[in-house]
Design an enzyme around this catalytic site. Structure first.
Site, PDB file in Angstrom:
ATOM      1  CB  CYS A 130       6.134  -3.880  15.864  1.00  0.00           C
ATOM      2  SG  CYS A 130       7.806  -3.373  15.454  1.00  0.00           S
ATOM      3  CG  LEU A 141      12.839   5.543  21.426  1.00  0.00           C
ATOM      4  CD1 LEU A 141      14.072   4.893  20.848  1.00  0.00           C
ATOM      5  CD2 LEU A 141      13.130   6.985  21.819  1.00  0.00           C
ATOM      6  N   GLY A 173       6.583  -2.313   5.962  1.00  0.00           N
ATOM      7  CA  GLY A 173       7.947  -2.830   5.884  1.00  0.00           C
ATOM      8  C   GLY A 173       8.997  -2.001   6.587  1.00  0.00           C
ATOM      9  CD  GLU A 174      13.339  -1.038   9.472  1.00  0.00           C
ATOM     10  OE1 GLU A 174      12.462  -0.624  10.255  1.00  0.00           O
ATOM     11  OE2 GLU A 174      14.307  -0.343   9.099  1.00  0.00           O
ATOM     12  CD  GLU A 229      -3.003  -1.211   2.156  1.00  0.00           C
ATOM     13  OE1 GLU A 229      -4.148  -1.518   1.795  1.00  0.00           O
ATOM     14  OE2 GLU A 229      -2.724  -0.933   3.334  1.00  0.00           O
ATOM     15  CB  CYS A 273       1.261   5.539  11.620  1.00  0.00           C
ATOM     16  SG  CYS A 273       1.985   7.024  11.029  1.00  0.00           S
ATOM     17  CB  CYS A 287       7.302  -5.717   8.467  1.00  0.00           C
ATOM     18  SG  CYS A 287       8.704  -5.031   9.368  1.00  0.00           S
TER      19      CYS A 287
HETATM   20  N1  SAH Z   1       9.302  -0.093   9.840  1.00  0.00           N
HETATM   21  C1  SAH Z   1       9.518   1.305   9.968  1.00  0.00           C
HETATM   22  C2  SAH Z   1       8.641   2.135   9.064  1.00  0.00           C
HETATM   23  C3  SAH Z   1       7.215   1.709   8.907  1.00  0.00           C
HETATM   24  S1  SAH Z   1       6.204   1.838  10.353  1.00  0.00           S
HETATM   25  C4  SAH Z   1       9.359   1.731  11.425  1.00  0.00           C
HETATM   26  O1  SAH Z   1       8.899   0.931  12.235  1.00  0.00           O
HETATM   27  O2  SAH Z   1       9.742   2.854  11.728  1.00  0.00           O
HETATM   28  C5  SAH Z   1       5.876   3.588  10.397  1.00  0.00           C
HETATM   29  C6  SAH Z   1       5.500   4.121  11.764  1.00  0.00           C
HETATM   30  O3  SAH Z   1       4.217   3.630  12.169  1.00  0.00           O
HETATM   31  C7  SAH Z   1       6.472   3.710  12.880  1.00  0.00           C
HETATM   32  O4  SAH Z   1       6.882   4.858  13.609  1.00  0.00           O
HETATM   33  C8  SAH Z   1       5.627   2.808  13.769  1.00  0.00           C
HETATM   34  O5  SAH Z   1       6.051   2.850  15.108  1.00  0.00           O
HETATM   35  C9  SAH Z   1       4.239   3.380  13.549  1.00  0.00           C
HETATM   36  N2  SAH Z   1       3.149   2.479  13.898  1.00  0.00           N
HETATM   37  C10 SAH Z   1       3.093   1.141  13.744  1.00  0.00           C
HETATM   38  N3  SAH Z   1       1.896   0.660  14.187  1.00  0.00           N
HETATM   39  C11 SAH Z   1       1.200   1.731  14.636  1.00  0.00           C
HETATM   40  C12 SAH Z   1      -0.118   1.887  15.175  1.00  0.00           C
HETATM   41  N4  SAH Z   1      -0.919   0.864  15.340  1.00  0.00           N
HETATM   42  N5  SAH Z   1      -0.518   3.128  15.519  1.00  0.00           N
HETATM   43  C13 SAH Z   1       0.301   4.197  15.318  1.00  0.00           C
HETATM   44  N6  SAH Z   1       1.519   4.113  14.782  1.00  0.00           N
HETATM   45  C14 SAH Z   1       1.977   2.894  14.442  1.00  0.00           C
HETATM   46 FE1  SF4 Z   2       7.456  -2.760  13.236  1.00  0.00          FE
HETATM   47 FE2  SF4 Z   2       7.702  -0.880  11.351  1.00  0.00          FE
HETATM   48 FE3  SF4 Z   2       7.665  -3.469  10.703  1.00  0.00          FE
HETATM   49 FE4  SF4 Z   2       5.435  -2.287  11.569  1.00  0.00          FE
HETATM   50  S1  SF4 Z   2       6.500  -1.846   9.707  1.00  0.00           S
HETATM   51  S2  SF4 Z   2       6.238  -4.306  12.162  1.00  0.00           S
HETATM   52  S3  SF4 Z   2       6.274  -0.839  13.057  1.00  0.00           S
HETATM   53  S4  SF4 Z   2       9.200  -2.481  11.941  1.00  0.00           S
END
Ligand code: SAH
Ligand code: SF4
Length: 346
Positions: free
Chosen positions: A118, A217, A161-162, A94, A334, A114
């Site tokens: 998380c 973080l 993704g990361e 997306e 996000c 990813c």
């Molecule tokens: N993988 C990278 C980039 C994609 S995620 C990363 O983790 O930074 C982009 C952002 O979305 C990150 O800051 C992540 O912490 C946030 N994010 C993930 N799940 C979320 C949720 N359920 N609500 C709000 N922000 C979220």
């Molecule tokens: Fe974690 Fe970013 Fe991957 Fe979502 S996209 S699982 S926040 S590393």
């Protein structure tokens, strides 16, 4: 071409290594510029229409260049648009187009799912299929701009993704987005968001590029961070902060720390205090992201708690803003991006 041949050809689509291709095919160097112009400026869907190239080259490119397709689009009440992009292997990711103030930002995906999973993130819940190639990342900007009749001013690698799972690939994607022959977006307008992949941060720091860095973080200490971010088992906060320090020392640029606020988990006064201690003396700002509905077991804190957290950081001298993500009604905010099979709760 059968599926296996296509697979082989498109694993690294030609736009990912056009110079090598031209060299291998013995094409004069100006051909590279011509092909780039057709793809990125004239948005040629079919290499056969690249009329200033010899027929043999056009036919060959037809086998090797492909433009991912937009499968579906959803428009939010706040005008944010989410595009589902389909790649050669039928996998989907997306892309989100966000218009806000004078800015038009495209949020691109870097993976089908990813690898870091998380617990609070819908993409993380999908598992991991594959990383996208630099071209597949960069071309999302072109697709969203064309479909949304927009002129993107900013690009964020913050979708599914990361990015730093393949940090060389992420940097190559940024270079394509930045290259004047391709998308021509200024380096300072391109942001890479990482969950804390230390080698990627160091690679960016040493690259002499001006791309901006955002680090997710989401907790102020290792114990909590490990509970929600498996990546934290590999790189501790101390290793992460060390890499960030190297980045700020080398680049003299601020890092943005993203902190998803989760009710009852990381939103208390002691979390705010520990966070400000962790960031003491670091050239940075904090972006608080109130949790967007994605996975079971997590909730967004009440507005008063959000405010209390923000004020506590401010009092300690931390630069802080709260980002209410756009497009929540269409699952474009996000953490909500997802193209897996089925999702019980979103
Ligand atoms: N993988 C990278 C980039 C994609 S995620 C990363 O983790 O930074 C982009 C952002 O979305 C990150 O800051 C992540 O912490 C946030 N994010 C993930 N799940 C979320 C949720 N359920 N609500 C709000 N922000 C979220
Ligand atoms: Fe974690 Fe970013 Fe991957 Fe979502 S996209 S699982 S926040 S590393």
């Amino acid at each position: 071409m059968n599926t296996e041949e296509r697979k082989h050809k498109f694993m690294e689509p030609v736009p990912d290594n056009l110079s090598d291709y031209c060299h291998k095919e013995g094409l004069p160097s100006y051909r590279e510029g011509q092909i780039l112009e057709w793809i990125w400026k004239k948005k040629a869907l079919d290499p056969l229409s690249m009329s200033n190239l010899p027929t043999s080259v056009r036919e060959d490119l037809r086998e090797k260049i492909y433009l991912p397709e937009i499968e579906k689009m959803n428009k939010s009440g706040d005008k944010t648009v989410k595009y589902k992009v389909k790649f050669w292997d039928k996998n989907e990711a997306e892309t989100v187009l966000i218009k806000e103030g004078g800015r038009t930002t495209v949020c691109v995906s870097t993976g089908i799912g990813c690898p870091y999973g998380c617990l609070f993130c819908a993409t993380g819940g999908m598992g991991f299929v594959r990383q996208l190639t630099p071209y597949e990342i960069a071309v999302q900007v072109l697709l969203a701009a064309s479909a949304g009749k927009a002129n993107p001013t900013n690009v964020v690698l913050m979708g599914m993704g990361e990015p730093f799972y393949d940090y060389k690939g992420a940097m190559a994607a940024c270079d394509m987005i930045n290259d004047k022959r391709m998308l021509g977006i200024g380096q300072r307008k391109i942001t890479v968001s990482t969950a804390g992949v230390v080698p990627g941060i160091l690679f960016l720091a040493k690259s002499a590029k001006q791309y901006k860095l955002a680090v997710s973080l989401n907790a102020s200490n290792d114990t909590d961070r490990k509970k929600i971010m498996p990546v934290a088992r590999k790189w501790t906060l101390s290793a992460l902060m060390d890499a960030v320090k190297q980045y700020t020392d080398i680049t003299n640029k601020k890092v943005t720390f993203e902190y998803v606020l989760i009710k009852g988990f990381n939103d208390g006064p002691s979390d705010a205090r520990k966070l400000s201690e962790l960031l003491d003396g670091v050239l940075c700002k904090v972006n608080l992201i109130p949790y967007n509905r994605a996975e079971k077991g997590f909730e967004r804190p009440e507005p008063a708690i959000l405010l209390r957290f923000q004020e506590a950081l401010k009092k300690e001298g931390v630069e802080v803003t709260t980002r209410f993500s756009k497009g929540e009604d269409i699952q474009a905010a996000c953490g909500q991006l997802f193209t897996g099979k089925q999702k019980k709760m979103r």
